[in-house]
Structure formats: C-alpha cells, structure tokens
Design an enzyme around this catalytic site. Structure first.
Site, PDB file in Angstrom:
ATOM      1  N   GLU A  78      61.213 111.655  76.950  1.00 36.22           N
ATOM      2  CA  GLU A  78      61.332 113.114  76.807  1.00 36.22           C
ATOM      3  C   GLU A  78      62.782 113.590  76.925  1.00 36.22           C
ATOM      4  O   GLU A  78      63.283 113.838  78.021  1.00 36.22           O
ATOM      5  CB  GLU A  78      60.484 113.813  77.884  1.00 36.22           C
ATOM      6  CG  GLU A  78      60.570 115.334  77.800  1.00 36.22           C
ATOM      7  CD  GLU A  78      59.704 116.061  78.831  1.00 36.22           C
ATOM      8  OE1 GLU A  78      59.069 115.403  79.671  1.00 36.22           O
ATOM      9  OE2 GLU A  78      59.687 117.297  78.779  1.00 36.22           O
ATOM     10  N   SER A 123      56.420 122.419  75.588  1.00 35.30           N
ATOM     11  CA  SER A 123      56.438 123.819  75.141  1.00 35.30           C
ATOM     12  C   SER A 123      57.723 124.515  75.563  1.00 35.30           C
ATOM     13  O   SER A 123      58.145 125.482  74.904  1.00 35.30           O
ATOM     14  CB  SER A 123      55.204 124.576  75.632  1.00 35.30           C
ATOM     15  OG  SER A 123      55.083 124.580  77.034  1.00 35.30           O
ATOM     16  N   LYS A 172      58.514 112.656  73.330  1.00 36.39           N
ATOM     17  CA  LYS A 172      58.174 114.043  73.702  1.00 36.39           C
ATOM     18  C   LYS A 172      59.420 114.905  73.510  1.00 36.39           C
ATOM     19  O   LYS A 172      60.234 115.063  74.428  1.00 36.39           O
ATOM     20  CB  LYS A 172      57.694 114.075  75.158  1.00 36.39           C
ATOM     21  CG  LYS A 172      57.388 115.477  75.680  1.00 36.39           C
ATOM     22  CD  LYS A 172      56.591 115.440  76.972  1.00 36.39           C
ATOM     23  CE  LYS A 172      56.440 116.820  77.575  1.00 36.39           C
ATOM     24  NZ  LYS A 172      55.419 116.884  78.625  1.00 36.39           N
TER      25      LYS A 172
HETATM   26  P1  13P Z   1      56.390 122.664  79.328  1.00 32.34           P
HETATM   27  O1  13P Z   1      55.348 122.485  78.259  1.00 32.34           O
HETATM   28  O2  13P Z   1      56.068 123.760  80.304  1.00 32.34           O
HETATM   29  O3  13P Z   1      57.779 122.727  78.772  1.00 32.34           O
HETATM   30  O4  13P Z   1      56.361 121.354  80.202  1.00 32.34           O
HETATM   31  C1  13P Z   1      56.304 120.141  79.566  1.00 32.34           C
HETATM   32  C2  13P Z   1      56.896 119.131  80.449  1.00 32.34           C
HETATM   33  O5  13P Z   1      56.267 118.164  80.778  1.00 32.34           O
HETATM   34  C3  13P Z   1      58.280 119.324  80.894  1.00 32.34           C
HETATM   35  O6  13P Z   1      58.729 118.125  81.456  1.00 32.34           O
END
Ligand code: 13P
Length: 348
Positions: A181, A265, A223
């Site tokens: 991510e 998100s 991600k």
């Molecule tokens: P959000 O969808 O609230 O951005 O969170 C996703 C997430 O796992 C952030 O590390």
C-alpha cells in the site's frame, strides 16, 4: 520456489474474487481512539472490542467482503461470548488479514515526510500471525505532495518503496499474501496532473524495488490511492476523469500478473469512493488485466461508527449501515453501482 506458493496464489485470488473486496478495520489503537474521541466514545479496550465485534458479526458480511484486516490488538480478541475473532471470520467463510507495519514515522532529514517502520523482527511476527490463522498482511507507506515544500522527495519514495518490497518478500516467505500500500495522500492543493505524476513515480519505484527483492506479483495485492486532485485544489475532477487517470497510471506501472488491485478510500466521501471504483470497472474494464476492487476503511465503516457511537442498543442498525456500504462497493467492483442505489438511511 517458496513453500507456500500454491496457498499464496489461492489466497490472493480469493481476496479479489468477483464482487468481493477487503474491509480495512486495522486502525491502530491510536487511530481508533482518534475516531472514537470525535464521537465521545470512551477510548478503552472494552469499547474497541465492542466496535470490532459489531463489525465482524454483521450478518452476511461475507457476501461482499473476502477478508477483514485486523490490528495486533484485534487479532488477539474474542467476542463477549468467548469466540476468538479469527474463528468468527473463518466460520463466516472470510480470510483473516493483519496489519504488520508499525506506523508511518517522521523521516530523518526529510521535513514533512514519513517513512514506515516495522521491518525489525518482522519474520517472527509473521510466523506468529500465520500460526494464529492470518493469511494476508498489510503495510502502508505514506507519500505527501506539497509543491511549495518540494515533496515528495526521491529519498522518501525510495525508502518507502524499499521497505514495502522487503516487507512483501518476508510475507511471501512466511505464507502471508502482502497487500502493498503506497498511499499518495489526498490532503493539499495539488492538481489531478500533479497527483498523476507523483503516483506514477511512486508506483514505478515500488515495482522496481519489488522486482529487486524477488517478490512474486501473482501472490500479492496492490492497494493504491486513486489519482485525484488534492482536497483543497480549486479545480476538482469529474468521476470519469479520476477513473481514467487512475487506470492510465496503473496500466503504465502495474504488471499484468499482479493478482489484484484493491483501492484505499483515503478520505474521499463514501459516494465518491463508490462512484470512482464503479467507473473504473464499468468504463475501463478492458484496460484492466487485474481485478479492481476496494480495501476501504472509512468509506465502509464511518456511517456504522457514527450511528453506534458506543451505544449497545444501536448495534443492529449500525450493522445494517455497514452492510449497505459493503454491498454498494461490491456493486462498484463489478461496475453495477448507481448513485440511485444510495438509499436514505433510516433516522433511528
Ligand atoms: P481508508 O479507506 O479510510 O483510506 O483506509 C484504508 C486503509 O487501510 C488505510 O491504510
């Protein structure tokens, strides 16, 4: 070839199975407490347990969610009836995941930038989580755009990409599918074009580092954040512009063999997060060699958290609200979401 290769492939495929996405309920204690504070919910382990129990016992959650991501505290907790959360997840036919990074910390020599920590001792923690039943993991890197400060710097992108790649290699060695991510933050005044440039540079470096560390792309999930103007940018973009810019950036950088894309998100409104994901699948499916789905936290949980606000009598309605967002995002992941499906919520 690694010991877990077949299992990793099967887990990765199940995480992004058609109509399913991932539920990121892995807020650290600190982040969870921050969300509780805003609503006046006591910031104790008891309330965090109650909130996570509310989420994990949503009836029929597994119709839309392949797996929830847990946090270290949560993976060790049980329901008030004494059933371990991991067992609740497994019995519902979902896959337990675990956040393994130790958070984004201020980066030395790089004012305003963060680097994610957590590599020391990670092999042992992965082995423990695997033994507890986890089958995938998450590590989040944070990239900040600030044109005035001149960020992100190459040093920040490189350090974060390197850590993501070393984390991913350790996960695959230990039987956990890594969710990689790299989040380009939505905060700031930057334009869609500036977000594109930074996301492009970041993804290019992430995949370079993943290659250098020998990470198997068909056994990982990316991600990413979407390519979107900063929240304070006066020039906002249409749903289709965001979807097209995002897919163009991914197509340029993400190998076709990557098992799946599951977006965060990132502070978008719930409706925007659903609409953007939907447009990618409805209009640009033929440009995507990978499944494209969600791994949302706020855009799934927020209405449930706000409704619950710590009151046990509000659990059933809060659960309905969470399920509604999971269902809408499931529809978006197959391109069949429509803003008309946004039902007004009952006032209770
Ligand atoms: P959000 O969808 O609230 O951005 O969170 C996703 C997430 O796992 C952030 O590390």
């Amino acid at each position: 070839m690694g010991e877990y290769i077949q299992e990793l492939r099967a887990t990765a495929a199940a995480m992004v199975a058609p109509g399913k996405g991932i539920l990121a309920m892995d807020e650290s204690d600190g982040t969870c407490n921050k969300r509780f504070d805003v609503l006046g919910i006591p910031t104790t382990e008891e309330y965090r347990q109650a909130y996570r129990q509310l989420i994990l016992t949503v009836p029929n959650l597994s119709a839309y969610v392949s797996g929830p991501i847990l946090y270290d505290e949560t993976i060790r907790q049980s329901t008030t009836d004494g059933k371990p959360f991991v067992q609740v997840i497994q019995e519902a036919g979902m896959i337990p995941g675990i956040k393994v990074d130790m958070g984004a910390k201020d980066m030395a020599g790089h004012p305003g930038e963060k680097v994610t920590e957590g590599l020391d001792g990670l092999r042992d923690r992965i082995a423990e989580y695997y033994a507890m039943g986890a089958r995938f993991a998450k590590w989040r890197a944070v990239i900040t755009i600030d044109a005035v400060a001149g960020t992100p710097s190459l040093g920040c992108i490189e350090a974060n990409a390197h850590a993501l790649a070393r984390y991913a290699a350790l996960c695959q060695e230990g039987g956990l599918v890594p969710i990689v991510e790299p989040e380009v933050l939505i905060d700031g005044e930057h334009t869609l074009e500036q977000c594109f440039e930074v996301t492009d540079e970041t993804l290019e470096e992430v995949f370079t580092q993943l290659r250098h560390q020998g990470v198997e792309f068909d056994q990982m999930i990316l991600k990413p954040s979407m390519v979107i103007p900063g929240k304070s940018c006066p020039q906002q973009a249409s749903v289709d512009e965001v979807a097209e810019a995002t897919i163009t950036c991914l197509q340029k950088n993400v190998p076709a063999t990557v098992a799946g894309i599951a977006f965060l998100s990132g502070g978008q409104s719930m409706q925007d997060a659903s609409a953007h994901l939907n447009a990618m699948n409805a209009k640009f499916r033929d440009r995507c060699p990978w499944p494209v789905t969600f791994s949302y936290a706020r855009a799934i949980q927020q209405p449930a958290l706000e409704h619950w606000s710590g009151d046990p009598s509000r659990v059933p309605e809060a659960q309905k609200r969470l399920l509604q967002r999971a269902e809408l995002n499931s529809a978006a992941s197959v391109g069949s979401y429509d803003s008309k499906m946004e039902r007004p919520l009952a006032v209770v």
